[in-house]
Enzyme design. Structure first.
Site, short mmCIF file in Angstrom:
data_model
loop_
_atom_site.label_atom_id
_atom_site.label_comp_id
_atom_site.label_asym_id
_atom_site.label_seq_id
_atom_site.Cartn_x
_atom_site.Cartn_y
_atom_site.Cartn_z
N ARG A 1 -26.70 -11.90 32.63
CA ARG A 1 -26.10 -11.24 31.45
C ARG A 1 -25.12 -10.18 31.96
O ARG A 1 -25.48 -9.00 32.07
CB ARG A 1 -27.17 -10.58 30.60
CG ARG A 1 -28.09 -11.54 29.83
CD ARG A 1 -29.09 -10.75 29.01
NE ARG A 1 -29.74 -11.52 27.98
CZ ARG A 1 -31.00 -11.96 28.04
NH1 ARG A 1 -31.74 -11.69 29.10
NH2 ARG A 1 -31.52 -12.65 27.04
N ASN B 1 -32.86 -17.03 21.43
CA ASN B 1 -33.00 -15.77 20.68
C ASN B 1 -31.99 -15.75 19.53
O ASN B 1 -32.34 -15.50 18.37
CB ASN B 1 -32.74 -14.56 21.58
CG ASN B 1 -33.62 -14.55 22.81
OD1 ASN B 1 -34.70 -15.14 22.79
ND2 ASN B 1 -33.17 -13.92 23.87
N ASP B 2 -30.73 -16.00 19.86
CA ASP B 2 -29.72 -16.00 18.80
C ASP B 2 -29.80 -17.26 17.95
O ASP B 2 -29.58 -17.20 16.74
CB ASP B 2 -28.31 -15.84 19.40
CG ASP B 2 -27.98 -14.37 19.65
OD1 ASP B 2 -28.27 -13.56 18.76
OD2 ASP B 2 -27.46 -14.05 20.73
N ARG C 1 -32.88 -10.62 14.73
CA ARG C 1 -33.85 -10.70 15.84
C ARG C 1 -34.50 -9.37 16.15
O ARG C 1 -35.51 -9.31 16.84
CB ARG C 1 -33.17 -11.28 17.10
CG ARG C 1 -32.03 -10.46 17.62
CD ARG C 1 -31.20 -11.22 18.63
NE ARG C 1 -31.63 -10.99 20.01
CZ ARG C 1 -30.96 -11.43 21.08
NH1 ARG C 1 -29.88 -12.16 20.93
NH2 ARG C 1 -31.39 -11.18 22.28
N HIS D 1 -40.73 -2.39 21.70
CA HIS D 1 -41.25 -1.72 22.90
C HIS D 1 -42.66 -2.19 23.21
O HIS D 1 -43.04 -2.35 24.36
CB HIS D 1 -41.25 -0.21 22.71
CG HIS D 1 -39.93 0.40 23.04
ND1 HIS D 1 -39.42 0.32 24.30
CD2 HIS D 1 -39.04 1.08 22.31
CE1 HIS D 1 -38.25 0.94 24.33
NE2 HIS D 1 -37.99 1.40 23.12
N GLU E 1 -25.96 -21.23 20.76
CA GLU E 1 -26.69 -20.15 20.08
C GLU E 1 -26.42 -20.16 18.59
O GLU E 1 -27.04 -19.41 17.83
CB GLU E 1 -26.23 -18.78 20.61
CG GLU E 1 -26.26 -18.66 22.10
CD GLU E 1 -25.92 -17.26 22.56
OE1 GLU E 1 -26.84 -16.47 22.73
OE2 GLU E 1 -24.72 -16.96 22.74
N CYS F 1 -32.38 -20.61 27.87
CA CYS F 1 -32.43 -19.31 28.56
C CYS F 1 -32.81 -18.17 27.63
O CYS F 1 -32.64 -17.01 27.97
CB CYS F 1 -31.10 -19.01 29.25
SG CYS F 1 -29.72 -18.88 28.12
N ARG G 1 -22.95 -15.71 32.91
CA ARG G 1 -22.44 -15.73 31.54
C ARG G 1 -21.31 -14.73 31.41
O ARG G 1 -21.45 -13.58 31.85
CB ARG G 1 -23.55 -15.38 30.55
CG ARG G 1 -23.02 -15.27 29.13
CD ARG G 1 -24.12 -15.11 28.13
NE ARG G 1 -24.64 -13.76 28.10
CZ ARG G 1 -25.64 -13.37 27.32
NH1 ARG G 1 -26.23 -14.25 26.52
NH2 ARG G 1 -26.06 -12.14 27.32
C1 PEP Z 1 -30.18 -15.80 23.50
O1 PEP Z 1 -29.54 -15.48 22.50
O2 PEP Z 1 -31.21 -16.50 23.49
C2 PEP Z 1 -29.72 -15.35 24.84
C3 PEP Z 1 -30.30 -15.80 25.93
O3 PEP Z 1 -28.74 -14.41 24.87
P1 PEP Z 1 -29.01 -12.84 24.55
O4 PEP Z 1 -30.49 -12.67 24.40
O5 PEP Z 1 -28.44 -12.10 25.69
O6 PEP Z 1 -28.26 -12.67 23.26
MG MG Z 2 -27.57 -14.58 22.72
#
Ligand code: PEP
Ligand code: MG
Length: 554
Positions: free
Chosen positions: A291, A438-439, A449, A189, A415, A486, A327
């Site tokens: 998303r 991110n993943d 994460r 947050h 990912e 992304c 997606r």
């Molecule tokens: C990611 O994993 O970087 C991604 C863009 O998908 P999400 O954050 O929705 O898992």
């Molecule tokens: Mg992801």
């Protein structure tokens, strides 16, 4: 030279300099202060607790009504926790057994926090909120000042162990010019609010306890370095330079290109029609990640093809014929969908999530692709469609056939490390790929994460992650196919230069980040980007990578 430089995980870029400001003390309650509540007084004690919880909720709601955007949502959600029937009931039950109201509040919160932690994901993230409500209610019961952030009389750097959403919501960015915390991750947050306020933010800074209130602090939200008592003249000139960069960002209108004119699409991540329309207020060229699952989180039943088509049309229309990458549902793990029934999984991040759902519910994916096809046809556009969580070329090929069969452009997300390693094989089956950093970071570093403790590992500047991204970018260049990013990495202006230097062709992130990324690229040549990529790939750790790239680009 600064006397001390602390290191953390940078979350929102920019430089700020000012005295450290610590939030108010949490209330201290010693259970030994009072014995058991006599039976005849227990109802009154429960009433005393209920009144305190209602007062706290009322105050938070009042603040919510004077805030807007994320701040208002966060404050209302925290107020909701103070009134949560389950939690209120648990406290009253303990009071009924003779516990004093403050002790019962603390004990019941502990039970709930343990449960939330066990559930993991988004629920675990709510533990900070719950503890914050506990402290406010206990303070109210003890008649001591409510904990929280005091309003400083001079622009200050807010320094804390962790910040509860209700602490950070509604902060005045003119008076609190940066956030620095010992805990918290890039998706906490604290990070979300800092992004909303547009103030620099560094999380996961160890050794913060030694920074006394009032000590001069220089925060670099781009490199994650927090300097204690730095040279004043140098600190002021760094703040000035960052103001200049902010002005450049404000003046940047796109389209994305490097200083020597090499085009790079700067795109937005969106969740529905409302967020897509809001994104058009930023200098983005289209949508790089829609998303879709986020639009259906509260749905008990699968939305009909017509309803889905209308939603996809909204996003397509918001961008009026410009690029939109949709997606397919990334259900599962931290984003469970009620209409996608799943077995209980002990390790859902590695379970049946993303495109894997299609093996259990092929009809759900087929309906979604039909809906996207219908939206595309009625709008007269050809959106790009990609699948999340693809592990190998066979999955990519199978998905691409479904998408192309409906006249759409087919891509997949990269990912999973396996997909990055075999990017040439995967790219040969599809028209484009987009890297979800991110993943990809989570799986490469084997670090959740959502975990605050592991923020140093879930850092996309980790050399291992960068090497995988470079592998994918190279495959794209070899095959002449677009490779986007992304994940949150695309929101970091310095990292954007590295990604472009590797050969990444588009960058998609929270729309608020677009201008700073675009402005930085506009001031950086392709040669500098390539040099930055080489330097980052040669670095031993994220800190060395950031420092080396900053020396080339800034
Ligand atoms: C990611 O994993 O970087 C991604 C863009 O998908 P999400 O954050 O929705 O898992
Ligand atoms: Mg992801």
């Amino acid at each position: 030279m600064p006397q001390t430089a602390l290191k953390g995980t940078p979350v929102v870029g920019g430089i700020a300099y000012g005295p450290a400001l610590w939030p108010g003390e949490r209330p201290v309650y010693r259970p030994a202060d009072g014995g058991a509540v006599p039976e005849a007084e227990r109802d009154a004690e429960a009433e005393r607790f209920a009144a305190a919880a209602a007062t706290v909720a009322g105050r938070l709601r009042d603040r919510a009504s004077h805030s807007n955007g994320v701040a208002a949502e966060v404050l209302s959600a925290t107020a909701g926790l103070a009134e949560d029937r389950g939690w209120v009931g648990a406290v009253k039950k303990l009071i009924g057994k003779g516990e004093q109201a403050p002790g019962a509040t603390i004990a019941a919160t502990e039970e709930f926090a343990a449960l939330f932690t066990k559930l993991g994901g988004l629920m675990a993230e709510r533990v900070t909120d719950l503890n914050d409500v506990r402290d406010r209610v206990v303070a109210e019961l003890l008649g001591v000042p409510e904990p929280g952030v005091p309003v400083p009389d001079t622009p200050s750097i807010l320094v804390a162990d962790d910040l509860a959403p209700a602490d950070t919501a509604g902060l005045d960015p003119a008076l609190v010019t940066a956030l620095v915390t010992r805990l918290g991750g890039p998706t906490s947050h604290t990070a979300i609010i800092a992004r909303q306020l547009g103030i620099p933010c560094v999380v996961a800074v160890t050794d913060l306890a030694g920074v006394a209130a009032g000590t001069a602090v220089l925060v670099d939200g781009t490199t994650g370095v927090v300097e204690i008592e730095p040279d004043q003249t140098r600190a002021r000139s760094r703040v000035e330079e960052s103001r200049r960069a902010a002005l450049a960002a404000a003046a940047w209108t796109g389209p994305g290109r490097t200083a020597d004119g090499h085009p790079v699409s700067v795109l937005a991540n969106v969740a529905d029609g409302t967020s897509a329309r809001a994104a058009t207020a930023h200098p983005v060229e289209g949508v790089g990640l829609f998303r879709t699952e986020l639009a259906f989180l509260d749905r008990a039943d699968e939305p009909s093809v017509d309803e889905q088509a209308a939603l996809y049309r909204e996003v397509i229309d918001a961008f009026d014929g410009r690029k939109v990458v949709i997606r397919t549902l990334d259900a599962g793990s931290d984003k469970p969908l009620k209409f996608v029934s799943q077995e209980h999984e002990p390790n859902p991040a590695m379970g049946v999530r993303g495109n894997r759902i299609a093996s259990v519910h092929p009809e759900i994916r087929a309906h979604q692709l039909d809906a996207i096809g219908r939206a595309a046809e009625t709008a007269g556009v050809t959106p790009w469609v990609m699948a999340p969580m693809i592990a190998d070329a066979r999955e990519a090929e199978e998905f691409a056939a479904e998408v192309r069969g409906r006249g759409l452009v087919a891509g997949v997300m990269i990912e999973i490390p396996a997909a990055a390693v075999l990017a040439p094989a995967i790219l040969s089956k599809v028209d484009f790929v987009s890297i979800g950093t991110n993943d990809l970071t989570q799986y490469t570093m084997a670090a959740d994460r959502m975990s605050a403790e592991l923020a140093a590992l879930t850092d996309p500047w980790q050399p291992a992650v960068l090497h995988l991204v470079a592998t994918v970018a190279r495959a794209g260049q070899d095959l002449g196919k677009p490779v986007g990013v992304c994940g949150e990495a695309a929101a970091d202006p310095l990292l954007a230069c590295v990604l472009v230097g590797m050969g990444i062709t588009s960058l998609s992130s929270a729309p608020v980040a677009a201008a700073a990324v675009g402005a930085r690229l506009a001031e950086t040549t392709s040669d500098q980007c390539r040099e930055a990529a080489q330097a980052a790939l040669a670095a031993a750790d994220p800190e060395a990578a950031r420092t080396a790239v900053a020396a080339i680009v800034l």
